[in-house]
Design a protein around this motif. Structure first.
Motif, PDB file in Angstrom:
ATOM      1  N   ALA A   1      -5.742  -4.520   0.937  1.00  0.00           N
ATOM      2  CA  ALA A   1      -4.809  -5.056   1.936  1.00  0.00           C
ATOM      3  C   ALA A   1      -5.468  -5.265   3.300  1.00  0.00           C
ATOM      4  O   ALA A   1      -5.012  -6.089   4.095  1.00  0.00           O
ATOM      5  N   LEU A   2      -6.530  -4.532   3.569  1.00  0.00           N
ATOM      6  CA  LEU A   2      -7.178  -4.654   4.886  1.00  0.00           C
ATOM      7  C   LEU A   2      -7.866  -6.015   5.024  1.00  0.00           C
ATOM      8  O   LEU A   2      -8.556  -6.465   4.120  1.00  0.00           O
ATOM      9  N   ILE A   3      -7.657  -6.654   6.168  1.00  0.00           N
ATOM     10  CA  ILE A   3      -8.295  -7.939   6.431  1.00  0.00           C
ATOM     11  C   ILE A   3      -9.345  -7.745   7.518  1.00  0.00           C
ATOM     12  O   ILE A   3      -9.007  -7.382   8.648  1.00  0.00           O
ATOM     13  N   ARG A   4     -10.591  -7.964   7.162  1.00  0.00           N
ATOM     14  CA  ARG A   4     -11.681  -7.799   8.122  1.00  0.00           C
ATOM     15  C   ARG A   4     -11.727  -9.017   9.053  1.00  0.00           C
ATOM     16  O   ARG A   4     -11.693 -10.150   8.590  1.00  0.00           O
ATOM     17  N   ASP A   5     -11.795  -8.779  10.349  1.00  0.00           N
ATOM     18  CA  ASP A   5     -11.826  -9.886  11.312  1.00  0.00           C
ATOM     19  C   ASP A   5     -13.129 -10.669  11.172  1.00  0.00           C
ATOM     20  O   ASP A   5     -14.190 -10.090  10.947  1.00  0.00           O
ATOM     21  N   LYS A   6     -13.049 -11.995  11.316  1.00  0.00           N
ATOM     22  CA  LYS A   6     -14.251 -12.822  11.140  1.00  0.00           C
ATOM     23  C   LYS A   6     -15.114 -12.866  12.399  1.00  0.00           C
ATOM     24  O   LYS A   6     -16.259 -13.259  12.360  1.00  0.00           O
TER      25      LYS A   6
ATOM     26  N   VAL B   1       0.844  -1.201   0.000  1.00  0.00           N
ATOM     27  CA  VAL B   1       0.000   0.000   0.000  1.00  0.00           C
ATOM     28  C   VAL B   1       0.881   1.253   0.000  1.00  0.00           C
ATOM     29  O   VAL B   1       0.626   2.199  -0.733  1.00  0.00           O
ATOM     30  N   VAL B   2       1.953   1.225   0.811  1.00  0.00           N
ATOM     31  CA  VAL B   2       2.861   2.366   0.877  1.00  0.00           C
ATOM     32  C   VAL B   2       3.459   2.639  -0.503  1.00  0.00           C
ATOM     33  O   VAL B   2       3.583   3.779  -0.931  1.00  0.00           O
ATOM     34  N   GLN B   3       3.798   1.574  -1.221  1.00  0.00           N
ATOM     35  CA  GLN B   3       4.441   1.759  -2.524  1.00  0.00           C
ATOM     36  C   GLN B   3       3.450   1.902  -3.669  1.00  0.00           C
ATOM     37  O   GLN B   3       3.851   2.027  -4.823  1.00  0.00           O
ATOM     38  N   GLY B   4       2.174   1.835  -3.353  1.00  0.00           N
ATOM     39  CA  GLY B   4       1.155   2.050  -4.375  1.00  0.00           C
ATOM     40  C   GLY B   4       0.868   0.834  -5.240  1.00  0.00           C
ATOM     41  O   GLY B   4       0.212   0.937  -6.266  1.00  0.00           O
TER      42      GLY B   4
END
Lengths: 271, 96
Positions: free
Chosen positions: A73-78, A63-66
């Motif tokens: 990239a975000l992982i939603r908790d189950k 994400v930082v490098q685009g």
């Protein structure tokens, strides 16, 4: 308004990642929108403690490098709907993190969440500095042990000089989280007491997390201790600390592990 | 030795507390001092640079602490300014 919180310590192995996961889950369980961000590039572990290690596709560096969008990239908790994880990269090194990139990503996270909790790597170098850089609040995790207290003192000095807030002449809110505390040993003067550590470091106390078997059990399973065994002494201490972070006044006590006679007889066998 | 002492371990936490207090009082001072020196070096350099061309590694600042007094030593390597001879640098004196 979103708050950026860094969990830091200087010394390794004192419970930064455990505390990040436990506090993040506790805040999310109370309805807050929370993201926990792993800044330990090259040695990521927050994904493992959160039980999301097999769901990592993109990471903070991408994400930082685009190379990836934040949402990818975000992982939603189950288990808790309002809890997300932004993992670190396991293959890159910390030089892949740029100050401008981190600033942009933290800015984007601020817009999406109520709490951005940054899990700092150990040490006092680039990775740790970038993790604390944009923080509004710092949780300094300390064990009641000489080397940990010394390193915390050093980190407190850096929080007061190397963060954006400090450079603007503002005050960064700092809290002490005393972990792996054993009240019985402290009472026998075999371990530094809470008051000793507070007097030496002179920052306000956020909570005292007692040494607990439940912490290892939770990490074995891949769940924050506040989700896996919410009634354990450690989890209750984390819940109280999370409420204090939200500004509630909660009296500080060291929760004791409840072990009834039944628990003592069957506890080990069942577990 | 009292027989009871065999069973009674000396409490170690007060020792830890005292060691930390002494150590951190020292380390906090030392850390602040190195920041002070860096700032002094930078500002002194700026003042000198107004009049003479010097680079950062030509200005050295040192603090010595004895029991009674502390000294601040500022050492500036001068470039070839012949009227100011004897200069510290052999190069400058050779040219003058």
């Amino acid at each position: 308004m979103a708050k950026v919180l860094v969990v830091t310590s200087g010394k390794g192995g004192v419970g930064k990642t455990t505390s990040t996961a436990a506090l993040g889950a506790a805040l999310a369980q109370s309805g807050e929108n929370v993201v926990v961000v792993d800044f330990d590039v090259g040695l990521r572990n927050l994904d493992l403690i959160m039980g999301s290690e097999r769901r990592v596709v993109y990471d903070l560096i991408n994400v930082v490098q685009g190379d990836a969008k934040l949402n990818q990239a975000l992982i939603r908790d189950k288990r808790v709907e309002t809890l997300s994880l932004l993992p670190a990269s396991q293959t890159r090194d910390k030089d892949a993190l740029t100050p401008e990139g981190v600033e942009r990503v933290v800015g984007e996270l601020r817009e999406k969440f109520d709490w951005v909790i940054c899990d700092s790597p150990a040490g006092i170098e680039k990775g740790a500095l970038l993790a604390m850089r944009h923080a509004d609040v710092a949780v300094v995790v300390t064990n009641p042990e000489v080397s940990s207290v010394r390193d915390s003192d050093r980190i407190i000095g850096m929080l007061d000089s190397k963060t954006v807030k400090a450079e603007k002449g503002e005050r960064i809110e700092k809290h002490l989280l005393l972990t792996r505390y054993d009240p019985a040993r402290a009472a026998r003067s075999e371990m530094l007491k809470t008051d000793d550590v507070l007097e030496i470091l002179s920052i306000p106390l956020l909570g005292i997390i007692p040494e607990s078997e439940e912490v290892l059990r939770a990490s074995n399973i891949g769940a924050p201790v506040t989700l896996n065994s919410p009634s354990s002494a450690a989890a209750r201490a984390y819940f109280d600390a999370a409420r204090r972070l939200k500004g509630e006044k909660v009296e500080i006590v060291v929760p004791l592990q409840r072990t009834g006679i039944i628990g003592k007889l069957f506890g080990r066998r069942v577990a | 030795m009292n027989l009871l002492d065999l069973f009674r371990k000396k409490p170690s936490a007060p020792v830890a507390r005292e060691r930390l207090q002494v150590l951190l009082a020292h380390e906090r001072g030392a850390h602040g001092q190195s920041e002070l020196l860096a700032k002094l070096q930078e500002e002194i350099l700026q003042v000198i640079a107004k009049h003479i061309k010097v680079s950062k590694d030509q200005v050295h600042i040192k603090v010595d602490r004895a029991d009674e007094i502390a000294t601040l030593e500022i050492d500036v390597e001068m470039p070839d300014l012949s009227p100011l001879a004897p200069s510290r640098t052999p190069l400058a004196s050779a040219r003058s």
